[in-house]
Write a protein that holds these residues in place. Structure first.
Motif, PDB file in Angstrom:
ATOM      1  N   UNK A   1       0.843  -1.199   0.000  1.00  0.00           N
ATOM      2  CA  UNK A   1       0.000   0.000   0.000  1.00  0.00           C
ATOM      3  C   UNK A   1       0.874   1.243   0.000  1.00  0.00           C
ATOM      4  N   UNK A   2       0.558   2.191  -0.860  1.00  0.00           N
ATOM      5  CA  UNK A   2       1.359   3.404  -0.963  1.00  0.00           C
ATOM      6  C   UNK A   2       1.058   4.353   0.194  1.00  0.00           C
ATOM      7  N   UNK A   3       2.103   4.939   0.740  1.00  0.00           N
ATOM      8  CA  UNK A   3       1.927   5.854   1.849  1.00  0.00           C
ATOM      9  C   UNK A   3       1.229   7.136   1.391  1.00  0.00           C
ATOM     10  N   UNK A   4       0.541   7.774   2.299  1.00  0.00           N
ATOM     11  CA  UNK A   4      -0.123   9.039   2.008  1.00  0.00           C
ATOM     12  C   UNK A   4       0.917  10.144   2.089  1.00  0.00           C
ATOM     13  N   UNK A   5       1.093  10.899   1.014  1.00  0.00           N
ATOM     14  CA  UNK A   5       2.097  11.961   0.992  1.00  0.00           C
ATOM     15  C   UNK A   5       1.457  13.260   0.516  1.00  0.00           C
ATOM     16  N   UNK A 219      -3.367   6.558  -7.654  1.00  0.00           N
ATOM     17  CA  UNK A 219      -3.749   5.164  -7.864  1.00  0.00           C
ATOM     18  C   UNK A 219      -2.828   4.464  -8.861  1.00  0.00           C
ATOM     19  N   UNK A 220      -2.321   5.208  -9.834  1.00  0.00           N
ATOM     20  CA  UNK A 220      -1.387   4.617 -10.795  1.00  0.00           C
ATOM     21  C   UNK A 220       0.003   4.487 -10.170  1.00  0.00           C
ATOM     22  N   UNK A 221       0.426   5.509  -9.454  1.00  0.00           N
ATOM     23  CA  UNK A 221       1.730   5.451  -8.785  1.00  0.00           C
ATOM     24  C   UNK A 221       1.784   4.298  -7.787  1.00  0.00           C
ATOM     25  N   UNK A 222       0.633   3.986  -7.177  1.00  0.00           N
ATOM     26  CA  UNK A 222       0.590   2.909  -6.187  1.00  0.00           C
ATOM     27  C   UNK A 222       0.954   1.556  -6.803  1.00  0.00           C
ATOM     28  N   UNK A 223       0.800   1.420  -8.115  1.00  0.00           N
ATOM     29  CA  UNK A 223       1.173   0.172  -8.775  1.00  0.00           C
ATOM     30  C   UNK A 223       2.675  -0.093  -8.664  1.00  0.00           C
ATOM     31  N   UNK A 224       3.450   0.975  -8.512  1.00  0.00           N
ATOM     32  CA  UNK A 224       4.906   0.849  -8.411  1.00  0.00           C
ATOM     33  C   UNK A 224       5.393   0.805  -6.963  1.00  0.00           C
ATOM     34  N   UNK A 225       4.470   0.956  -6.012  1.00  0.00           N
ATOM     35  CA  UNK A 225       4.852   1.244  -4.623  1.00  0.00           C
ATOM     36  C   UNK A 225       5.805   0.217  -4.021  1.00  0.00           C
ATOM     37  N   UNK A 226       5.615  -1.055  -4.282  1.00  0.00           N
ATOM     38  CA  UNK A 226       6.427  -2.095  -3.643  1.00  0.00           C
ATOM     39  C   UNK A 226       7.501  -2.658  -4.567  1.00  0.00           C
TER      40      UNK A 226
END
Length: 498
Positions: A1-5, A219-226
């Protein structure tokens, strides 16, 4: 899960909205996936944690594409769960008789709370509600005017992703709700300067590549999060079956437009490098006489923009059209041509080809745009010595020769220019690039007329010693990728701290 920034400015606006001593109506809107739900959810979590607002004083309800009656029943049951007078759950069939009764019930629930304990009601995807029952806007206006606006501890938030509907049905001067909102917020994508916090283990070039694919859409950036690298994220998450990166373009067009296939063809033509009217019409298969309608609609939706050369007359014959939504630009340039291979599971080959072609794409579009953002940063901190009135590019035909300047900042009032070149190559920029830039700039009329001109070079991999020596002699700005990213991070932080 991508952090809230990021989102400091937006959170402050929400805090100010919450802390007012009168009833508040906040209208929040923005492109699908831009993070509206995450923003409000994060803010509500802060309220219940730090401001000690009881959970029973908040309601986050999301409208759907179901019928108006279904949504009324669902909303009625959500409101009933907030009513402290009801000691047992409502039966599944329970519904208030009308939306008028449901909105009046909100006022009753607020009145049951302490005057110093606001009731926060969030209606997400409000545009779906408007689509199912267009009269709902007039009803909201009437109940707001006569009842809700008089309940001092009520905070009502209406949020919507269908920007066109929000602007026409809720915000326009023709809307019954016009002028009722006590706070407005159009949520924008994240700035490039925030990506350093999201992808700390990546190189600057990888973060630029992710921005080229996703823009600032969370939502798209979150695809790269991990993912440990850009290429791994593209292969393992972005291009896998079921990825929103494969389906969202059609969704964005289908929910907004009556002729999505025609608009898709226009977007594909522009994203493929055809930027002038005649070429767009030819490639998209649209008669030139009809193209204006499609271009105007896409501009109104924020999907494309028309760019004119800096200092040229707006609307002139040299205007070019560009896809301004980074995700759509990437989708039509890279995913559409490789869609068959991706769907057949040949992802490794598609990723290899996309990665190879992405360098030229970034250099032509994304890096130049980020360099123009650097100009705004320098201007804001007083580093240019003048205040630009226009920032963009310049192109023309002069004596049979094409003239192209990547970055131009101009002040007509002060007769001052900054002219720059952006290079995304893998080798340090040679002295000849700077020499050529100075020579080409002489073909710009304002330079020939003696306007005060300074120069800048932007490079992914730095500059040769000869280039640095010449730059010192001519007082040319040299900005490498790390310096550019550092500046844009500072710019993002400065904007958010205002």
């Amino acid at each position: 899960m991508m952090k809230f920034v990021d989102r400091y400015r937006e959170l402050k606006q929400l805090d100010d909205f919450f802390q007012r001593d009168k009833a508040g109506l906040l209208i929040l809107y923005g492109r699908r996936r831009v993070g509206k739900t995450s923003l409000v959810s994060h803010w509500l979590d802060r309220l219940t944690t730090h401001h000690r607002l009881p959970l029973e004083n908040t309601l986050f309800w999301t409208a759907t594409t179901q019928s108006a009656n279904y949504q009324l029943r669902d909303f009625s049951q959500a409101l009933a769960r907030l009513d402290p007078r009801l000691t047992t759950p409502s039966i599944p069939e329970f519904t208030l008789p009308t939306w008028d009764a449901a909105l009046t019930y909100i006022a009753d629930l607020a009145a049951l709370r302490s005057a110093k304990s606001p009731l926060v009601i969030v209606i997400d995807e409000f545009t779906y509600l408007v689509q199912s029952d267009p009269a709902i806007v007039s009803l909201f206006q009437r109940v707001w005017d006569h009842r809700l606006s008089k309940v001092s501890n009520l905070r009502l938030i209406l949020s919507g992703s269908l920007v066109g509907i929000m602007e026409k049905k809720v915000l326009s001067i023709q809307s019954p709700l016009y002028g009722r909102a006590t706070s407005l917020m159009r949520l924008q994508p994240l700035a490039f300067g925030t990506l350093g916090e999201l992808f700390q283990g990546w190189t600057s070039a990888e973060r630029v590549a992710a921005y080229a694919v996703c823009g600032g859409i969370p939502s798209y950036l979150a695809l790269f999060a991990d993912s440990p690298s850009f290429v791994r994220g593209l292969r393992d998450h972005c291009l896998k079956p079921g990825s929103i990166l494969l389906s969202d373009a059609a969704l964005l067009l289908n929910e907004r437009l009556n002729e999505p296939f025609v608009y898709s063809s226009v977007l594909a033509a522009i994203a493929s490098g055809f930027h002038v009217w005649k070429a767009i019409a030819q490639i998209a298969g649209v008669p030139e006489s009809h193209l204006g309608h499609y271009l105007q609609t896409l501009q109104a939706l924020g999907m494309i923009e028309r760019r004119d050369p800096v200092l040229a007359q707006a609307g002139g014959r040299q205007g070019r059209y560009h896809v301004s939504d980074q995700f759509l630009r990437f989708y039509y340039r890279f995913i559409v041509p490789h869609r068959t291979a991706i769907e057949r599971g040949e992802i490794q080959g598609a990723v290899k080809k996309i990665s190879e072609d992405l360098r030229a794409f970034i250099g032509t579009y994304v890096f130049e745009e980020l360099c123009r953002e650097w100009v705004f940063y320098e201007s804001d901190r007083g580093g240019l010595g003048f205040l630009p009135e226009q920032v963009g590019g310049f192109w023309t035909q002069r004596r049979g020769q094409a003239v192209q300047l990547d970055i131009v900042a101009a002040s007509r009032r002060e007769k001052h220019l900054l002219i720059g070149e952006a290079k995304w190559g893998e080798k340090p920029v040679a002295r000849e690039v700077l020499t050529d830039l100075v020579l080409r700039s002489q073909r710009m009329p304002q330079v020939a007329l003696g306007w005060s001109t300074q120069y800048a070079l932007f490079a992914r991999t730095g500059f040769t010693e000869a280039t640095q020596e010449m730059a010192r002699e001519l007082k040319v700005r040299l900005v490498d990728l790390e310096g550019l990213e550092r500046a844009l991070t500072l710019r993002s932080n400065a904007i958010e701290s205002e």
